[in-house]
Design a protein around this motif. Sequence first.
Motif, PDB file in Angstrom:
ATOM      1  N   THR A 105       0.831  -1.196   0.000  1.00 36.96           N
ATOM      2  CA  THR A 105       0.000   0.000   0.000  1.00 36.96           C
ATOM      3  C   THR A 105       0.870   1.252   0.000  1.00 36.96           C
ATOM      4  O   THR A 105       0.588   2.225  -0.708  1.00 36.96           O
ATOM      5  N   ARG A 106       1.959   1.226   0.756  1.00 36.39           N
ATOM      6  CA  ARG A 106       2.828   2.401   0.809  1.00 36.39           C
ATOM      7  C   ARG A 106       3.542   2.623  -0.529  1.00 36.39           C
ATOM      8  O   ARG A 106       3.797   3.770  -0.922  1.00 36.39           O
ATOM      9  N   PHE A 107       3.881   1.550  -1.237  1.00 38.02           N
ATOM     10  CA  PHE A 107       4.439   1.730  -2.580  1.00 38.02           C
ATOM     11  C   PHE A 107       3.445   2.476  -3.464  1.00 38.02           C
ATOM     12  O   PHE A 107       3.810   3.392  -4.208  1.00 38.02           O
ATOM     13  N   LEU A 108       2.195   2.078  -3.387  1.00 38.85           N
ATOM     14  CA  LEU A 108       1.170   2.742  -4.188  1.00 38.85           C
ATOM     15  C   LEU A 108       1.048   4.211  -3.797  1.00 38.85           C
ATOM     16  O   LEU A 108       0.954   5.100  -4.657  1.00 38.85           O
ATOM     17  N   LEU A 109       1.073   4.475  -2.491  1.00 42.15           N
ATOM     18  CA  LEU A 109       0.961   5.860  -2.025  1.00 42.15           C
ATOM     19  C   LEU A 109       2.161   6.688  -2.472  1.00 42.15           C
ATOM     20  O   LEU A 109       2.014   7.873  -2.811  1.00 42.15           O
ATOM     21  N   ALA A 110       3.350   6.096  -2.493  1.00 44.14           N
ATOM     22  CA  ALA A 110       4.531   6.817  -2.969  1.00 44.14           C
ATOM     23  C   ALA A 110       4.401   7.147  -4.449  1.00 44.14           C
ATOM     24  O   ALA A 110       4.767   8.247  -4.893  1.00 44.14           O
ATOM     25  N   GLN A 111       3.874   6.197  -5.226  1.00 44.98           N
ATOM     26  CA  GLN A 111       3.710   6.437  -6.653  1.00 44.98           C
ATOM     27  C   GLN A 111       2.685   7.537  -6.930  1.00 44.98           C
ATOM     28  O   GLN A 111       2.778   8.231  -7.941  1.00 44.98           O
ATOM     29  N   TYR A 112       1.745   7.685  -6.043  1.00 45.96           N
ATOM     30  CA  TYR A 112       0.754   8.756  -6.171  1.00 45.96           C
ATOM     31  C   TYR A 112       1.200  10.044  -5.480  1.00 45.96           C
ATOM     32  O   TYR A 112       0.437  10.996  -5.385  1.00 45.96           O
ATOM     33  N   GLY A 113       2.431  10.069  -4.973  1.00 41.86           N
ATOM     34  CA  GLY A 113       2.945  11.269  -4.335  1.00 41.86           C
ATOM     35  C   GLY A 113       2.341  11.570  -2.988  1.00 41.86           C
ATOM     36  O   GLY A 113       2.437  12.700  -2.502  1.00 41.86           O
ATOM     37  N   GLN A 114       1.739  10.551  -2.352  1.00 44.60           N
ATOM     38  CA  GLN A 114       1.085  10.775  -1.064  1.00 44.60           C
ATOM     39  C   GLN A 114       2.049  10.608   0.109  1.00 44.60           C
ATOM     40  O   GLN A 114       1.802  11.120   1.191  1.00 44.60           O
ATOM     41  N   ILE A 115       3.125   9.867  -0.086  1.00 43.88           N
ATOM     42  CA  ILE A 115       4.176   9.761   0.917  1.00 43.88           C
ATOM     43  C   ILE A 115       5.513   9.880   0.204  1.00 43.88           C
ATOM     44  O   ILE A 115       5.606   9.622  -1.007  1.00 43.88           O
TER      45      ILE A 115
END
Length: 655
Positions: A151-161
């Motif tokens: 989930t965090r990989f996905l959030l990083a790709q979306y610029g959320q983390i």
Amino acid sequence: MTLARLTAYKDEQLGSPEQGGAIRQASGQSLNRAITAAEETLIGRQFPDGHWCFELEGDCTITAEYILMLHFMGELDAELEGKMVRYLRARQDPEHGGWPLYFGGHFDLSCSVKAYFALKLAGADPGEPAMVAAREAILAHGGAAKTNVFTRFLLAQYGQIPWRGVPMVPAEIVLLPTWFPFHLSKVSYWSRTVMVPLSILYTLRARARNPKRIGIRELFTTPPERERDYFPVWSWRNRVFLTLERTGALAEPLIPKRVRERAVHRAAHWFIERLNGENGLGGIFPAMVYAYEALSHLGYDRAHPYRIQAGRALRHLVVDRGEEAYCQPCLSPVWDTALACHALTESAGGRPPAAAVRGMDWLKARQVVGTEGDWRADNPRLTGGGWFFQYDNAHYPDLDDTAMVAGLLNRSGDSDRHEAQVEHAVQWVVGMQSSNGGFGAFNADNTRYYLNEIPFADHGALLDPPTSDVTARCLGLLAQVSHPGCDDALRRSLAFLKDAQEPEGPWFGRWGTNYIYGTWSVLEALAEAGVDMNQDWIQRAVRWLKTVQRPDGGWGEENDSYFRPERSRHARRSTSFQTAWALLGLLAAGRGHSTAVRAGVDYLLATQEPDGTWRDPWFTAPGFPRVFHLKYHGYTHYFPLLALARYRSHTGRGA
């Protein structure tokens, strides 16, 4: 949709507590009628070319990720997205406000964050009651920073983390030598096929297109750029690996450009070689979606054959129900066809009927008899002979499907016709036995447990160690045939299973929920191997099955038992498929005339639907225990039929 309305789906699926309680006697007439109706329904679901493929439903994570993938790629599909939104909304839990990993399960943070993000991308108003309830539940559980690695990989790709919030997975992993503590050959097939394309996305710091520029900053308890606690520590070994990994991440900018380019090129070559056409990388959604996204960031345009194939592979997983749609994690035609043929052959008295013969002919054509496949890394001299799970996945045949299909062909009553296929399968199975006597699903000796301590492995499923259920299936096959090495393989398998038994008597079910599945698998294999079923260690398993039988005569076990084993005794409902597994286990142990078996048969007869099948809302298996769970829709078609037919053949009732 209000939370009050969200209760409708669960109530409709569960029914009343008394449902199925009006048990009728298993007279020969009603038993025969039930078997005939189930046969007709199952045959009616067969495809013209002879195979079966039922829906394979995962938790809401997969469908949410499909929506997120559309926005990542900028390939929006409003009609499909709307149907998936309805699917996600209907499965939000009205009690805790989030999404579980299986029907009736507890709140899951990562699944809930993905579902919330997908709904918001699709246009859901963050101020509506259902979104507010989900947001409050997420924040109460620590917020989006506490989600799992994927989930965090996905959030990083979306610029959320920031990217420092994910583990280091550089493309250079494909350059590591085999002697290095980490190597692709040392992890499971599913980990390999996921990690390689993901390593490209990580290395390129891939950014989602996100055409609507939507984020979920409201799901963080601390601003993500100031968060300092992205990595939980679960053991001292993990702390050591985390320290090494974080140090490596700081040094990553020092990697020479030439080395980086070489690594990306080799990683791309690795997964493109295994793209598997329109069946997708590894045949599993997570690998397929990362491959599709990686191809885009590697510069392959939409018209390129690789992009077209990868996109079609993902669309093949979508189930459109009209008002709703969801994405399957993979397809299960080989498994479904083998089990459907087993059930129909049993109900026909042991001689396969025409429908089963057509199914077996379809299966025969899918055996992988060459030397292709990642399994060869540790077995370079072994010739192939396995079957895969999906329509095509030649790099990754598995031992569970292989033993199931080869056992079916061997018992077909036409062994000469299938002799070559069975011989190849047995040779491959014997060669894939692990050193401890057990069998894993895809690899031998995939047991470097220290790798489950690396930061990337917070799901605890990086490996493919031997398990009781797969070992049992292989034991059952080897017991039927005569082949050099079978005697030693049988002896070692039996020793493994005896050691793997739980103190109370059952066996853990890695690929089916859970102790009922594992116990049935082992008891049936022991009977096929001619083991004396009156031995005390086997009788402990029989007694355990009887003690977990429910008052209505059936058996049930929810996926909660993967979190807390004692929950195996506290299912809220009996299910048809778990009742069937328990019956098959007891029948294998010679308890066909027992009161427990009679009550279980009566439960199946009483709960059969007018169309000849059974319906249960409960999920049937884990993908990864405690992380990802599945519902095989075929299990309510062929397992009850198999159990009733075997009861009839063992007891002579209904003849």
